[in-house]
Design a protein around this motif. Structure first.
Motif, PDB file in Angstrom:
ATOM      1  N   SER A 144       0.835  -1.184   0.000  1.00 49.46           N
ATOM      2  CA  SER A 144       0.000   0.000   0.000  1.00 49.46           C
ATOM      3  C   SER A 144       0.877   1.243   0.000  1.00 49.46           C
ATOM      4  O   SER A 144       2.104   1.173   0.137  1.00 49.46           O
ATOM      5  CB  SER A 144      -0.887   0.003   1.244  1.00 49.46           C
ATOM      6  OG  SER A 144      -0.071   0.141   2.406  1.00 49.46           O
ATOM      7  N   THR A 145       0.232   2.401  -0.126  1.00 49.39           N
ATOM      8  CA  THR A 145       0.958   3.664  -0.057  1.00 49.39           C
ATOM      9  C   THR A 145       1.743   3.770   1.241  1.00 49.39           C
ATOM     10  O   THR A 145       2.915   4.165   1.256  1.00 49.39           O
ATOM     11  CB  THR A 145      -0.026   4.842  -0.173  1.00 49.39           C
ATOM     12  OG1 THR A 145      -0.715   4.751  -1.411  1.00 49.39           O
ATOM     13  CG2 THR A 145       0.698   6.170  -0.088  1.00 49.39           C
ATOM     14  N   PHE A 146       1.112   3.407   2.348  1.00 48.12           N
ATOM     15  CA  PHE A 146       1.784   3.510   3.645  1.00 48.12           C
ATOM     16  C   PHE A 146       2.953   2.537   3.750  1.00 48.12           C
ATOM     17  O   PHE A 146       4.005   2.873   4.284  1.00 48.12           O
ATOM     18  CB  PHE A 146       0.777   3.271   4.776  1.00 48.12           C
ATOM     19  CG  PHE A 146       1.372   3.432   6.145  1.00 48.12           C
ATOM     20  CD1 PHE A 146       1.871   4.662   6.563  1.00 48.12           C
ATOM     21  CD2 PHE A 146       1.455   2.358   7.015  1.00 48.12           C
ATOM     22  CE1 PHE A 146       2.428   4.816   7.828  1.00 48.12           C
ATOM     23  CE2 PHE A 146       2.006   2.504   8.278  1.00 48.12           C
ATOM     24  CZ  PHE A 146       2.492   3.738   8.682  1.00 48.12           C
ATOM     25  N   MET A 147       2.780   1.334   3.220  1.00 43.28           N
ATOM     26  CA  MET A 147       3.882   0.376   3.254  1.00 43.28           C
ATOM     27  C   MET A 147       5.067   0.886   2.430  1.00 43.28           C
ATOM     28  O   MET A 147       6.229   0.786   2.860  1.00 43.28           O
ATOM     29  CB  MET A 147       3.416  -0.986   2.723  1.00 43.28           C
ATOM     30  CG  MET A 147       4.540  -2.007   2.596  1.00 43.28           C
ATOM     31  SD  MET A 147       5.397  -2.351   4.151  1.00 43.28           S
ATOM     32  CE  MET A 147       4.233  -3.476   4.913  1.00 43.28           C
ATOM     33  N   VAL A 148       4.796   1.427   1.255  1.00 39.99           N
ATOM     34  CA  VAL A 148       5.870   1.992   0.442  1.00 39.99           C
ATOM     35  C   VAL A 148       6.579   3.094   1.206  1.00 39.99           C
ATOM     36  O   VAL A 148       7.815   3.192   1.224  1.00 39.99           O
ATOM     37  CB  VAL A 148       5.323   2.532  -0.899  1.00 39.99           C
ATOM     38  CG1 VAL A 148       6.395   3.321  -1.645  1.00 39.99           C
ATOM     39  CG2 VAL A 148       4.820   1.383  -1.771  1.00 39.99           C
ATOM     40  N   GLU A 155       5.914  14.619   5.172  1.00 40.73           N
ATOM     41  CA  GLU A 155       4.676  14.032   5.699  1.00 40.73           C
ATOM     42  C   GLU A 155       4.833  12.555   6.072  1.00 40.73           C
ATOM     43  O   GLU A 155       4.023  11.707   5.694  1.00 40.73           O
ATOM     44  CB  GLU A 155       3.532  14.195   4.691  1.00 40.73           C
ATOM     45  CG  GLU A 155       3.268  15.623   4.260  1.00 40.73           C
ATOM     46  CD  GLU A 155       2.918  16.542   5.429  1.00 40.73           C
ATOM     47  OE1 GLU A 155       2.578  16.031   6.512  1.00 40.73           O
ATOM     48  OE2 GLU A 155       2.990  17.758   5.257  1.00 40.73           O
ATOM     49  N   ILE A 156       5.869  12.242   6.823  1.00 38.70           N
ATOM     50  CA  ILE A 156       6.028  10.881   7.326  1.00 38.70           C
ATOM     51  C   ILE A 156       4.854  10.537   8.231  1.00 38.70           C
ATOM     52  O   ILE A 156       4.458  11.329   9.094  1.00 38.70           O
ATOM     53  CB  ILE A 156       7.346  10.758   8.109  1.00 38.70           C
ATOM     54  CG1 ILE A 156       8.535  10.837   7.149  1.00 38.70           C
ATOM     55  CG2 ILE A 156       7.407   9.437   8.887  1.00 38.70           C
ATOM     56  CD1 ILE A 156       8.613   9.684   6.186  1.00 38.70           C
ATOM     57  N   GLY A 157       4.272   9.346   8.059  1.00 37.38           N
ATOM     58  CA  GLY A 157       3.210   8.865   8.929  1.00 37.38           C
ATOM     59  C   GLY A 157       1.814   9.256   8.528  1.00 37.38           C
ATOM     60  O   GLY A 157       0.863   8.940   9.238  1.00 37.38           O
ATOM     61  N   ARG A 158       1.643   9.872   7.372  1.00 35.61           N
ATOM     62  CA  ARG A 158       0.304  10.352   7.024  1.00 35.61           C
ATOM     63  C   ARG A 158      -0.618   9.235   6.547  1.00 35.61           C
ATOM     64  O   ARG A 158      -1.815   9.446   6.409  1.00 35.61           O
ATOM     65  CB  ARG A 158       0.408  11.403   5.935  1.00 35.61           C
ATOM     66  CG  ARG A 158       0.974  10.875   4.627  1.00 35.61           C
ATOM     67  CD  ARG A 158       1.135  11.969   3.622  1.00 35.61           C
ATOM     68  NE  ARG A 158       1.974  11.545   2.514  1.00 35.61           N
ATOM     69  CZ  ARG A 158       2.357  12.356   1.551  1.00 35.61           C
ATOM     70  NH1 ARG A 158       1.988  13.607   1.566  1.00 35.61           N
ATOM     71  NH2 ARG A 158       3.113  11.916   0.571  1.00 35.61           N
TER      72      ARG A 158
END
Length: 883
Positions: free
Chosen positions: A688-692, A714-717
Motif C-alpha cells: 500500500s501507499t503507507f507500506m511503500v 509528511e512521514i506517517g500520514r
C-alpha cells in the motif's frame, strides 16, 4: 509438412530456425525477407502486413509473410518495440555463382541491448546492455556483479556490490544507467530472480550459468583486451563483477557473430565510493530525468525535469554525458571545483563560449559514428558526416588555446583534429554521395583509375543507346520508337501496336504487351552487354573501395573515441555555462565541511513552469551542530514540498559542477541524497501507499550517514493520527540522536505537535511557510520563516479545489466545535446548522481521558504503550501485546 517432404529451401529454413527458436527469423529470399509458420503469424499481426502461404496447393500450406529487404529497418524497429527479437538471415553467397541452394547464415540478432542503428536509438540516451551475476551462496555475505556495455559506442563498465545492501545497490545502479536489456543466470533460489522483476519495461534474458563463471569470464576478457591480468583495469578483488563482464561480452559475440570487437573500450570499474549515491526513489522524486506528472516547461516545451532545464548541449555526445553527470554527482571537492572553474571561465568568456558552441554544432555523434564504422555498417553519408565533424576541430582548438581552467587545458592537450582522416575521406568520396552504397556514384572522380574508366564506359554507353534509338527511328520511320530498360528484360525496343507493320525483319520479338511489342536487335544486345557489364563492375568496384576506406578509418576508432570524449566534456561545460548565464545562476562554494548555506535559493524547474509566476526565493541553513534537522510546518499548497526539492536540487547541481539558482551558496559535500516525498503505492507487490512510505523510510534510516542529506515529507500520514505522529516523532529523534547518522535533514510535517522537539533537542529548529489572512481568505506567501505553524488551512485548500459551498461552511462549523476544549461534550444540537444535517456520533467516554494525556512529555515508545492501554479499556477482549 514433414521434414522429408519439405523443399530444400524449407529444410534449410528449419535447420537455421532451430538455433533461434525465441526470435523472429528474417529469412532472405531474393529481394524479400520472408517469415514462415508461427513467425509469419506473429509478424503479420504486429506489422499489419498480409499473411499468405507457401505451397498453396499442398494439403498443409506453410503460413508466409514478407517485407522488402530495403525497407526491413522499419519493420524490425516495430517488432523490437513489441518486445520481440529478430534474427537476420542473409544470403552469404552470390545466387548467380551458387551451385544449388544459396547458402544462408544469421548475420545479426537484433535485441534491445545490442542496437547500433541510428533508426533504433535515441541520440540523447545511452543504450546499455547489462548483466547481473549473483554469487552461488549468500554466505558469508552475498556478492552481486554488474557489467554494462553500450554497444553503439563501446563504453564498458564493471561494478560489484557486497553485503546486505547488495541487491538495493544493484537496483540503484541499474536505475541510474537505465539499460534496455539485462542478462542473468537462473538459479535454484527464486529470490535471485524476483528482485530483478522490479525493473519494469526492461527485457530480462536468461543465459547459461557457465557464461557467468568468473574464471571463464576472466579468460575471455584477457583474450579480448590482450592482457595477462585484469588488475590493469582495477579489477583487483572482483569476482562476480568479472563474471558479469564476461557474460556481456559472450552475449555480444553470440548475437553479432560477424561484428569485430576491437572497438569495445577497456572496462572501467565503478565503485560505490566514486560518486554520490542516488537511488531510484530519489531520481524519481527529484524528477531528474523524467517528470512525475504531465507538466511541461512553458519556455522550452520539454518535460519539466532538471535535465530539460540544464541541457543546452549542442551535440548528442554532450547530452548523454550530462545525463550521466546528473545521476552520478561527484563527492570529491577538488574534482567538483575543477568543473566549477571551467564553467565559470566559459560563463565569463562570452566570445569564446559562443564560438565554441557554434563550432560544436557542426560536430556529429563521433562516438556512435566510430562504432558503426568499426562494425562495418556506416554508409557513405556517415563518412561524410565524420569528415564535416573533423573539419570543426581546428576552430575548437583555437578557442581552447586562450582558456586556462584545468578541464579545458587538459582537453587541449594531445589535441587530435584528425586532418589526415578528413583528407582521406575528402579524396575518396563524392561530396554528394548517396545514402546507400548500392545506389552507386560514391567514389570521387580521379580517386581510382579503374573507376574512372568504367564510369566513362558507362556514360558513353548511355550515349550509344541514345544514338541507337535515334538511328532506329530514322531507319523505321517510327517516331514513337523507344529504347527502354528494366531489371528483368534489360534493354529493349518498344513499338506501339499501331506501328507493328513497319517493324524491320531483323527485330527479334521479346515480349507482347496490351498496346505494344518489345524487341531486341543484335546491335542492341552487344551494346547492352558492354553497358551492363560496366555498370555491374563499377558498382562492385565502388563497394570494394568504400569497404577499404571504412576499414582504414576503423583502425583509427580509438582516436575518434578519444576526441569524442573531449568534445562531449567541452560541450557539457559550455552548456552549463550558457544555462548559468541565461538563468542567473551563481557559483557555489564547495568544501568538505558540514554546512549547507543557501541564500535566495530557487527551484530550477518550478521557476520556469510559467512566465507569469514570480518565484519567491528562500534561504536555507543546515549544519551538523545546532541546526541539523529542520521541522517545517505550514499549510497545504504553501510550497513545503517545492522547498524540500529545491534544496536537494541545488546541492546536486553544485556537486555535478554546475552553478546554482541562488544569490549565494556554500555546500558541504553530500555523499547521498535521500527523499521520502509524494504518495505512491505498489499494488502489484501487495504494498500500500503507507507500506511503500515505511519501506522507503526504513531504507533511509539504515543507509544514511552523517554526510547525507535527507528530505522527509509528511512521514506517517498513511495511518491513524496517533500512529502517524508517533512514527514521525520517533524517526526525527532517531535521525537527530544517532551518532552514526545525525544527517542534515529537512522534515516537513502537518503534525504541529512535533514543533515541541525544538525544546527537547539542541540540533532541531522549527520553520514554517508564512501565510497571510485577508477577509477570510488565505494568501500563501511562499516564504520560509522561523517558528512553527499551528494550522494547516485544509478547509481553505478544499475551497480552492471546488468543494460545494455548503460542504465548506459545514466543515468550518464542525472545526470550530472540535477545536473547543469541551469538544468531547458537544451536543448534537450544537453541531447542527440545518434540520437535515446528519448528527455527529457521540464520542466515547474515554476521549477526554485521551485528551488529558501529555504525550509529548514522554518518549514515543511510552506514548504508544499508553495508547495501547486505553485501547484495551475500549476493547477489553483485545489480545494485542504491549508495544
Amino acid at each position: 509438412m514433414s521434414e522429408h517432404d519439405a523443399s530444400p529451401l524449407m529444410r534449410q529454413y528449419r535447420e537455421i530456425k532451430r538455433g533461434y527458436e525465441h526470435a523472429i527469423l528474417f529469412f532472405r529470399v531474393g529481394d524479400f525477407y520472408e517469415m514462415f509458420y508461427q513467425d509469419a503469424q506473429e509478424a503479420s499481426r504486429i506489422l499489419s502486413i498480409a499473411l499468405t502461404s507457401r505451397d498453396k496447393n499442398s494439403p498443409n500450406p506453410v503460413p508466409l509473410c514478407g517485407v522488402p529487404y530495403h525497407a526491413a529497418t522499419g519493420y524490425i524497429a516495430k517488432l523490437l518495440k513489441a518486445g520481440r527479437t529478430v534474427a537476420l538471415c542473409e544470403q552469404v553467397e552470390d545466387p548467380k555463382l551458387a551451385k544449388g541452394l544459396v547458402r544462408r547464415e544469421v548475420v545479426r540478432l537484433y535485441t534491445p541491448g545490442t542496437l547500433v542503428e541510428t533508426e533504433f536509438l535515441s541520440p540523447v540516451e545511452s543504450n546499455f546492455l547489462a548483466a547481473v551475476a549473483i554469487s552461488p551462496t549468500a554466505k558469508p555475505q552475498p556478492v552481486i556483479g554488474l557489467a554494462m556495455l553500450e554497444v553503439s559506442t563501446g563504453e564498458f563498465w564493471i561494478a560489484e556490490f557486497q553485503g546486505d545492501q547488495a541487491q538495493t545497490q544493484t537496483l540503484d545502479e541499474l536505475a541510474r544507467l537505465d539499460p534496455r536489456e539485462i542478462l542473468f543466470a537462473p538459479t535454484a533460489r527464486r529470490e535471485d530472480r524476483t528482485w530483478l522483476d522490479q525493473m519494469k519495461g526492461i527485457r530480462l534474458c536468461e543465459r547459461d550459468p557457465s557464461t557467468f563463471e568468473p574464471e571463464r569470464a576472466a579468460r575471455l576478457l584477457q583474450e579480448q583486451f590482450h592482457v595477462h591480468s585484469l588488475d590493469v583495469f582495477g579489477c583487483q578483488g572482483l569476482t562476480m563483477g568479472i563474471g558479469a563482464a564476461g557474460a556481456v561480452l559472450s552475449y555480444f559475440r553470440d548475437t553479432q557473430p560477424t561484428a569485430p570487437l576491437d572497438y569495445i573500450r577497456r572496462p572501467r570499474v565503478r565503485r560505490v565510493s566514486d560518486a554520490m549515491h542516488l537511488d531510484s526513489v530519489t531520481i524519481r522524486n527529484l524528477e531528474l530525468l523524467k517528470p512525475m506528472g504531465a507538466l511541461d516547461d512553458s519556455l522550452s516545451g520539454k518535460p519539466a525535469t532538471l535535465l530539460s532545464v540544464l541541457d543546452r548541449t549542442v551535440t548528442a555526445m554532450g547530452s548523454r554525458l550530462l545525463r550521466q553527470w546528473l545521476v552520478r554527482p561527484l563527492i570529491q571537492s577538488d574534482s567538483i571545483q575543477a568543473r566549477l572553474d571551467a564553467v565559470g571561465e566559459l560563463k565569463d568568456r562570452i566570445a569564446a563560449r559562443v564560438a565554441l558552441r557554434a563550432a560544436l554544432r557542426t560536430v556529429q555523434d563521433l562516438s556512435r559514428l566510430s562504432g558503426r564504422i568499426v562494425l562495418g555498417v556506416a554508409g557513405p553519408r556517415e563518412l561524410l558526416a565524420l569528415k564535416d565533424s573533423l573539419a570543426a576541430l581546428p576552430e575548437i582548438a583555437t578557442q581552447l588555446a586562450s582558456l586556462v581552467s584545468l578541464h579545458l587545458t587538459e582537453a587541449r592537450e594531445a589535441w587530435d583534429d584528425g586532418r589526415d582522416l578528413a583528407a582521406l575521406i575528402e579524396q575518396a568520396l563524392q561530396p554528394e554521395a548517396p545514402m546507400s552504397l548500392r545506389d552507386g556514384g560514391v567514389i570521387r572522380d580521379g580517386y581510382h583509375a579503374d573507376v574512372d574508366e568504367l564510369r566513362k564506359v558507362n556514360t558513353e554507353g548511355k550515349h550509344w543507346i541514345a544514338a541507337l534509338e535515334a538511328k532506329e527511328r530514322e531507319r523505321t520511320g517510327i517516331e514513337s520508337l523507344k529504347v527502354r530498360y528494366n531489371q528483368v528484360f534489360g534493354y529493349y525496343i518498344e513499338i506501339t501496336k499501331a506501328n507493328l507493320a513497319r517493324v524491320p525483319a531483323d527485330f527479334i520479338r521479346k515480349q507482347t504487351l496490351v498496346n505494344a511489342e518489345r524487341f531486341m536487335t543484335p546491335e542492341l544486345k552487344e551494346l547492352e552487354e558492354r553497358v551492363t557489364g560496366a555498370e555491374v563492375k563499377l558498382l562492385a568496384l565502388e563497394q570494394e573501395l568504400f569497404a577499404q576506406l571504412r576499414a582504414t578509418l576503423a583502425g583509427h576508432a580509438g582516436r575518434l573515441q578519444e576526441m569524442a570524449g573531449k568534445l562531449a566534456l567541452i560541450d557539457v561545460l559550455a552548456g552549463l555555462a550558457e544555462t548559468a548565464a541565461l538563468n542567473q545562476y551563481t557559483k557555489p562554494v564547495i568544501n568538505d565541511g558540514g554546512l549547507i548555506d543557501i541564500r535566495g535559493g530557487r527551484h530550477p524547474v518550478v521557476e520556469r513552469l510559467t512566465e507569469e509566476m514570480t518565484f519567491v526565493p528562500n534561504d536555507t541553513v543546515l549544519n551538523l551542530d545546532s541546526q541539523r534537522l529542520q521541522i517545517l510546518t505550514g499549510p497545504n499548497m504553501a510550497g513545503k514540498s517545492t522547498f524540500l526539492r529545491q534544496v536537494a536540487l541545488i546541492v546536486l547541481l553544485a556537486q555535478i559542477g554546475s552553478f546554482v539558482p541562488a544569490t549565494a551558496a556554500t555546500i558541504g559535500v553530500v555523499d547521498r541524497i535521500f527523499t521520502r516525498v509524494g504518495a505512491s503505492d505498489n499494488l502489484a507487490s501487495g504494498h500500500s501507499t503507507f507500506m511503500v512510505e515505511m519501506v522507503e523510510t526504513a531504507t533511509i534510516l539504515h543507509s544514511a550517514t552523517v554526510r547525507s542529506l535527507i528530505l522527509l515529507d509528511e512521514i506517517g500520514r498513511g495511518t491513524s493520527t496517533y500512529d502517524g505522529l508517533s512514527i514521525a516523532w520517533a524517526v526525527a529523534e532517531y535521525i537527530h540522536d544517532r551518532r552514526t547518522l545525525g544527517a542534515r535533514t529537512l522534515f516537513a510535517t502537518h503534525y504541529h505537535e512535533m514543533t515541541q522537539l525544538e525544546q527537547q533537542r539542541d540540533g532541531i529548529k522549527n520553520f514554517r511557510v508564512a501565510v497571510q489572512e485577508r477577509d477570510g481568505d488565505v494568501v500563501f506567501l511562499r516564504k520560509i520563516v522561523a517558528g512553527g505553524a499551528d494550522r494547516s488551512y485544509g478547509i481553505y485548500v478544499a475551497k480552492l479545489a471546488g468543494l460545494p459551498p455548503s460542504v465548506i461552511t459545514r466543515a468550518q462549523d464542525v472545526l470550530v466545535q472540535l477545536e473547543r476544549p469541551e469538544a468531547a461534550q458537544i451536543a448534537e444540537s450544537d453541531l447542527r446548522t440545518e434540520p437535515a444535517a446528519a448528527p455527529l456520533p457521540q464520542p466515547h467516554p474515554l476521549v477526554e481521558e485521551v485528551r488529558q494525556i501529555d504525550l509529548f512529555s514522554m518518549t514515543p515508545l511510552d506514548a504508544l504503550n499508553r495508547l495501547a492501554d486505553l485501547q484495551r479499556k475500549v476493547t477489553p477482549s483485545s489480545k494485542d501485546a504491549p508495544l
